[in-house]
Design a protein around this motif. Structure first.
Motif, PDB file in Angstrom:
ATOM      1  N   MET A  55       0.674  -1.040  -0.422  1.00  0.00           N
ATOM      2  CA  MET A  55      -0.434   0.011   0.281  1.00  0.00           C
ATOM      3  C   MET A  55       1.223   1.710   0.035  1.00  0.00           C
ATOM      4  N   ASN A  56       1.151   1.795  -1.228  1.00  0.00           N
ATOM      5  CA  ASN A  56       2.138   2.467  -1.256  1.00  0.00           C
ATOM      6  C   ASN A  56       2.538   3.357  -2.314  1.00  0.00           C
ATOM      7  N   PHE A  57       1.862   5.002  -2.268  1.00  0.00           N
ATOM      8  CA  PHE A  57       1.972   5.386  -3.772  1.00  0.00           C
ATOM      9  C   PHE A  57       3.017   5.088  -4.730  1.00  0.00           C
ATOM     10  N   PRO A  58       4.163   4.557  -5.083  1.00  0.00           N
ATOM     11  CA  PRO A  58       5.163   4.840  -5.833  1.00  0.00           C
ATOM     12  C   PRO A  58       4.575   3.502  -6.944  1.00  0.00           C
ATOM     13  N   ILE A  59       3.203   2.695  -6.272  1.00  0.00           N
ATOM     14  CA  ILE A  59       2.563   1.365  -6.751  1.00  0.00           C
ATOM     15  C   ILE A  59       2.340   1.883  -7.757  1.00  0.00           C
ATOM     16  N   MET A  60       0.862   3.768  -7.341  1.00  0.00           N
ATOM     17  CA  MET A  60      -0.019   3.812  -8.453  1.00  0.00           C
ATOM     18  C   MET A  60       0.763   5.230  -9.486  1.00  0.00           C
ATOM     19  N   VAL A  61       2.225   5.160  -8.929  1.00  0.00           N
ATOM     20  CA  VAL A  61       3.428   5.897  -9.611  1.00  0.00           C
ATOM     21  C   VAL A  61       3.579   5.503 -11.299  1.00  0.00           C
ATOM     22  N   LEU A  62       3.598   4.103 -10.579  1.00  0.00           N
ATOM     23  CA  LEU A  62       4.185   3.102 -11.888  1.00  0.00           C
ATOM     24  C   LEU A  62       3.012   2.647 -12.799  1.00  0.00           C
ATOM     25  N   GLY A  63       1.302   3.185 -12.241  1.00  0.00           N
ATOM     26  CA  GLY A  63       0.212   3.140 -13.079  1.00  0.00           C
ATOM     27  C   GLY A  63      -0.186   3.794 -13.784  1.00  0.00           C
ATOM     28  N   PHE A  64       0.833   4.839 -13.689  1.00  0.00           N
ATOM     29  CA  PHE A  64       0.265   6.458 -14.748  1.00  0.00           C
ATOM     30  C   PHE A  64       0.951   5.995 -16.051  1.00  0.00           C
ATOM     31  N   VAL A  65       2.593   4.965 -16.101  1.00  0.00           N
ATOM     32  CA  VAL A  65       2.953   4.982 -16.783  1.00  0.00           C
ATOM     33  C   VAL A  65       2.170   4.132 -18.334  1.00  0.00           C
ATOM     34  N   GLY A  66       0.762   3.752 -17.970  1.00  0.00           N
ATOM     35  CA  GLY A  66       0.228   2.950 -18.535  1.00  0.00           C
ATOM     36  C   GLY A  66       0.129   3.644 -20.212  1.00  0.00           C
ATOM     37  N   VAL A  67      -0.300   4.723 -20.186  1.00  0.00           N
ATOM     38  CA  VAL A  67      -0.750   5.623 -21.407  1.00  0.00           C
ATOM     39  C   VAL A  67       0.367   5.888 -21.629  1.00  0.00           C
ATOM     40  N   ALA A 134      14.727   1.950   0.582  1.00  0.00           N
ATOM     41  CA  ALA A 134      14.181   2.791   1.336  1.00  0.00           C
ATOM     42  C   ALA A 134      14.314   4.562   1.398  1.00  0.00           C
ATOM     43  N   ALA A 135      15.153   4.400   0.071  1.00  0.00           N
ATOM     44  CA  ALA A 135      15.740   5.957  -0.810  1.00  0.00           C
ATOM     45  C   ALA A 135      14.701   6.645  -0.809  1.00  0.00           C
ATOM     46  N   VAL A 136      13.877   5.579  -1.715  1.00  0.00           N
ATOM     47  CA  VAL A 136      12.235   5.648  -2.466  1.00  0.00           C
ATOM     48  C   VAL A 136      11.519   6.206  -1.998  1.00  0.00           C
ATOM     49  N   THR A 137      11.283   5.516  -1.000  1.00  0.00           N
ATOM     50  CA  THR A 137      10.581   5.665   0.254  1.00  0.00           C
ATOM     51  C   THR A 137      10.699   6.481   1.055  1.00  0.00           C
ATOM     52  N   ILE A 311       2.378   8.234   5.752  1.00  0.00           N
ATOM     53  CA  ILE A 311       1.892   7.071   6.664  1.00  0.00           C
ATOM     54  C   ILE A 311       2.759   6.299   6.186  1.00  0.00           C
ATOM     55  N   SER A 312       2.409   5.442   4.802  1.00  0.00           N
ATOM     56  CA  SER A 312       2.881   4.590   4.012  1.00  0.00           C
ATOM     57  C   SER A 312       4.513   3.843   3.727  1.00  0.00           C
ATOM     58  N   SER A 313       5.293   5.499   3.877  1.00  0.00           N
ATOM     59  CA  SER A 313       6.711   5.636   3.765  1.00  0.00           C
ATOM     60  C   SER A 313       6.970   4.294   4.912  1.00  0.00           C
ATOM     61  N   PHE A 314       6.155   4.286   6.149  1.00  0.00           N
ATOM     62  CA  PHE A 314       6.730   3.899   7.286  1.00  0.00           C
ATOM     63  C   PHE A 314       7.219   2.240   6.802  1.00  0.00           C
ATOM     64  N   SER A 358      14.844  14.707 -10.244  1.00  0.00           N
ATOM     65  CA  SER A 358      15.121  13.819 -11.310  1.00  0.00           C
ATOM     66  C   SER A 358      14.457  12.637 -10.943  1.00  0.00           C
ATOM     67  N   PHE A 359      13.869  12.603  -9.575  1.00  0.00           N
ATOM     68  CA  PHE A 359      13.122  11.775  -8.841  1.00  0.00           C
ATOM     69  C   PHE A 359      13.089  10.509 -10.270  1.00  0.00           C
ATOM     70  N   GLU A 360      11.695  10.404 -10.742  1.00  0.00           N
ATOM     71  CA  GLU A 360      11.097   9.403 -11.134  1.00  0.00           C
ATOM     72  C   GLU A 360      12.240   8.610 -12.839  1.00  0.00           C
ATOM     73  N   ALA A 361      12.966   9.220 -12.717  1.00  0.00           N
ATOM     74  CA  ALA A 361      13.919   8.300 -13.922  1.00  0.00           C
ATOM     75  C   ALA A 361      15.055   7.900 -12.695  1.00  0.00           C
ATOM     76  N   LYS A 362      15.285   8.057 -11.828  1.00  0.00           N
ATOM     77  CA  LYS A 362      15.854   7.603 -11.427  1.00  0.00           C
ATOM     78  C   LYS A 362      15.464   6.143 -10.314  1.00  0.00           C
ATOM     79  N   PHE A 363      14.409   6.562 -10.152  1.00  0.00           N
ATOM     80  CA  PHE A 363      13.876   5.477  -9.744  1.00  0.00           C
ATOM     81  C   PHE A 363      13.481   4.300 -10.676  1.00  0.00           C
ATOM     82  N   LYS A 364      12.919   4.553 -11.899  1.00  0.00           N
ATOM     83  CA  LYS A 364      13.305   3.290 -13.050  1.00  0.00           C
ATOM     84  C   LYS A 364      13.796   3.323 -12.866  1.00  0.00           C
ATOM     85  N   ASN A 365      15.162   3.397 -13.162  1.00  0.00           N
ATOM     86  CA  ASN A 365      16.305   2.953 -13.464  1.00  0.00           C
ATOM     87  C   ASN A 365      17.522   2.338 -12.384  1.00  0.00           C
TER      88      ASN A 365
END
Length: 495
Positions: A55-67, A134-137, A311-314, A358-365
């Motif tokens: 239950m973390n927002f990065p999952i929704m961020v990944l979902g955004f990319v489909g389009v 840990a850094a991403v969250t 809260i989800s970061s924990f 530039s969080f998103e690009a580094k996150f994907k790599n």
């Protein structure tokens, strides 16, 4: 202090530190095999811990990319479900291994890779994954905090989050399970609110296939690559799956239930938030950060939404930091688990300050590179457990025998990772196959997993690759992992 003794998983006597189900006690075991007397808990605990972690927002961020891949809404949803399903199935099997053996996942890898052969994937893949995630969250949590309270600088918010996560990780297994049960309930209602509000406000109708999309590589290639986003998220957890089930009783019905609940927790959380993100993909503004998008899409509810992200970061970082500390100890670095937790938190904090821009690009790599290397690692773990009979408790002592320097599984891992290299697709490196055939999508995970598996099958019956002869020095290495202080890998009479 006079230590009692109990039966270790091998059936021999080991120190019994009476940890049991104490919550407000620092976990005394490091990467030791958990004695039978310490086995406790219920399989459903695996649902709470993995559901909360997912239950973390990065999952929704990944979902955004489909389009962005030009996929239709239907294709995006099926890709999310498929990637989440495959990754969750493997997670369930790996989690069962923890309950059976009572040993952390990375210690189990000493079986097929060898005592020191295990160092390379642990040093790079697992420590890198623990620190990186840990850094991403922390980044997303600190961004949410700064958005809520602009007067708080990013570095201060990140430091506060890391400090709290450090304390819980020091307390260890029971404290983490206790808090994750609470967080699972809180985050369920929190993300339910975020999903309903954001989709209601941001939904612009379904979207169809779009060959003019920014990352269009064809319908099939885009589907495979997008599905891999969710698979790779779970692949990053594979080396840690057993860490949170190793105290469960070793009983057949418990092991079966453990696998099911681990699967369910991972699959439901990833599929839910991934699909929610995909529904919102067409409403994301160009150049908009994930936190800014959340704030806009939730409108008058943005304060509650940002608090949930905070809260989800924990829920995720308790596991990232704890798992990273186990990785440090697996390398035989002479520190206690407590010190290892501090090391992981300090490294994650420094990286979060660097990666905030530039969080998103580094996150994907980071997400992809780790998954490329972990995929063959996971295949070898699974096959060693089944074909190599690692499920035999009489063989647990082998995992602590330093005379087993290198095994053929290490070669299989190297072969699998090398075979995937031409298929890699990162911003700073695109393999020759990926460059020549972008329409195939990102096949790196599948190639690495399959080739690593085939290499293991071809070699696992061969004579040992590199074993030291029996001797006093080798026997000393086999048992003296870090002494008998709380939070370290103890010298047990079973070893």
């Amino acid at each position: 202090m006079n230590l009692d003794v109990s039966h270790a998983p091998t059936g021999e006597l080991a120190a019994d530190l009476h940890y049991r189900d104490k919550i407000a006690a620092v976990e005394p075991y490091g990467v030791d095999a958990i004695p039978d007397s310490e086995r406790h808990g219920k399989p459903v605990s695996q649902f709470f811990i993995w559901f909360a972690a997912g239950m973390n927002f990065p999952i929704m961020v990944l979902g955004f990319v489909g389009v962005s891949f030009g996929l239709s809404l239907t294709a995006a949803v099926t890709a999310i479900v498929a990637g989440s399903f495959v990754g969750s199935v493997v997670m369930g099997v790996l989690s069962r291994m923890g309950g059976r053996l009572g040993v952390a996942q990375q210690i189990q890898a000493r079986g097929p890779l060898g005592f020191f052969g295990n160092f390379v994937p642990v040093a790079y893949v697992n420590i890198f994954a623990g620190i990186g995630w840990a850094a991403v969250t922390v980044i997303l949590g600190a961004q949410a905090l700064t958005t809520l309270a602009p007067a708080i600088p990013f570095w201060v918010g990140a430091l506060g989050l890391v400090s709290l996560q450090l304390v819980v990780a020091v307390y260890g297994y029971n404290m983490i399970h206790y808090l994750e049960r609470i967080l699972a309930v809180v985050l369920f209602f929190g993300f339910l609110m975020i999903t309903v509000v954001s989709v209601t406000r941001g939904w612009q109708g379904g979207f169809g296939t779009n060959p003019h999309a920014a990352y269009w590589v064809g319908g099939v290639g885009g589907w495979i690559t997008f599905s891999g986003y969710f698979l790779s998220f779970l692949i990053a957890w594979w080396p840690f799956a057993s860490d949170y089930s190793r105290y469960l009783p070793d009983e057949d019905h418990v092991n079966r239930a453990t696998g099911f609940w681990t699967f369910a927790g991972n699959f439901i959380s990833l599929a839910w938030l991934g699909v929610a993100g995909a529904l919102l993909g067409s409403s994301a503004a160009a150049g908009e950060s994930p936190i800014a998008a959340l704030e806009r899409l939730t409108g008058p509810f943005h304060v509650a939404a940002l608090l949930i992200v905070l809260i989800s970061s924990f829920s995720q970082n308790f596991l990232n930091v704890y798992g990273g500390a186990i990785s440090v100890q697996t390398l035989r670095i002479p520190v206690s688990r407590r010190t290892a937790v501090v090391i992981i938190c300090a490294a994650a904090y420094v990286i979060s300050l660097w990666a905030d821009a530039s969080f998103e690009a580094k996150f994907k790599n980071f997400l992809f590179m780790g998954a490329y290397l972990i995929a063959p690692f996971g295949a070898i773990l699974l096959l060693d457990y089944v074909l190599g009979h690692r499920h035999d408790r009489e063989r647990i002592a082998e995992l602590y025998d330093a005379r087993r320097v290198l095994e053929w599984g290490f070669i299989a891992w190297v072969v699998g990772a090398a075979a995937s290299l031409p298929f890699w697709n990162l911003s700073f490196y695109v393999g020759p196959v990926a460059k020549a055939h972008p329409e195939w999508g990102d096949l790196s995970y599948f190639v690495g997993f399959l080739v690593g598996a085939l290499a293991f099958v071809a070699t696992y019956k061969l004579p040992p690759l590199w074993h030291r002869p029996a001797g006093a020095h080798a026997h000393a290495l086999a048992g003296a992992e870090l002494g008998s202080q709380p939070g370290t890998e103890m010298q047990s009479t079973a070893l």
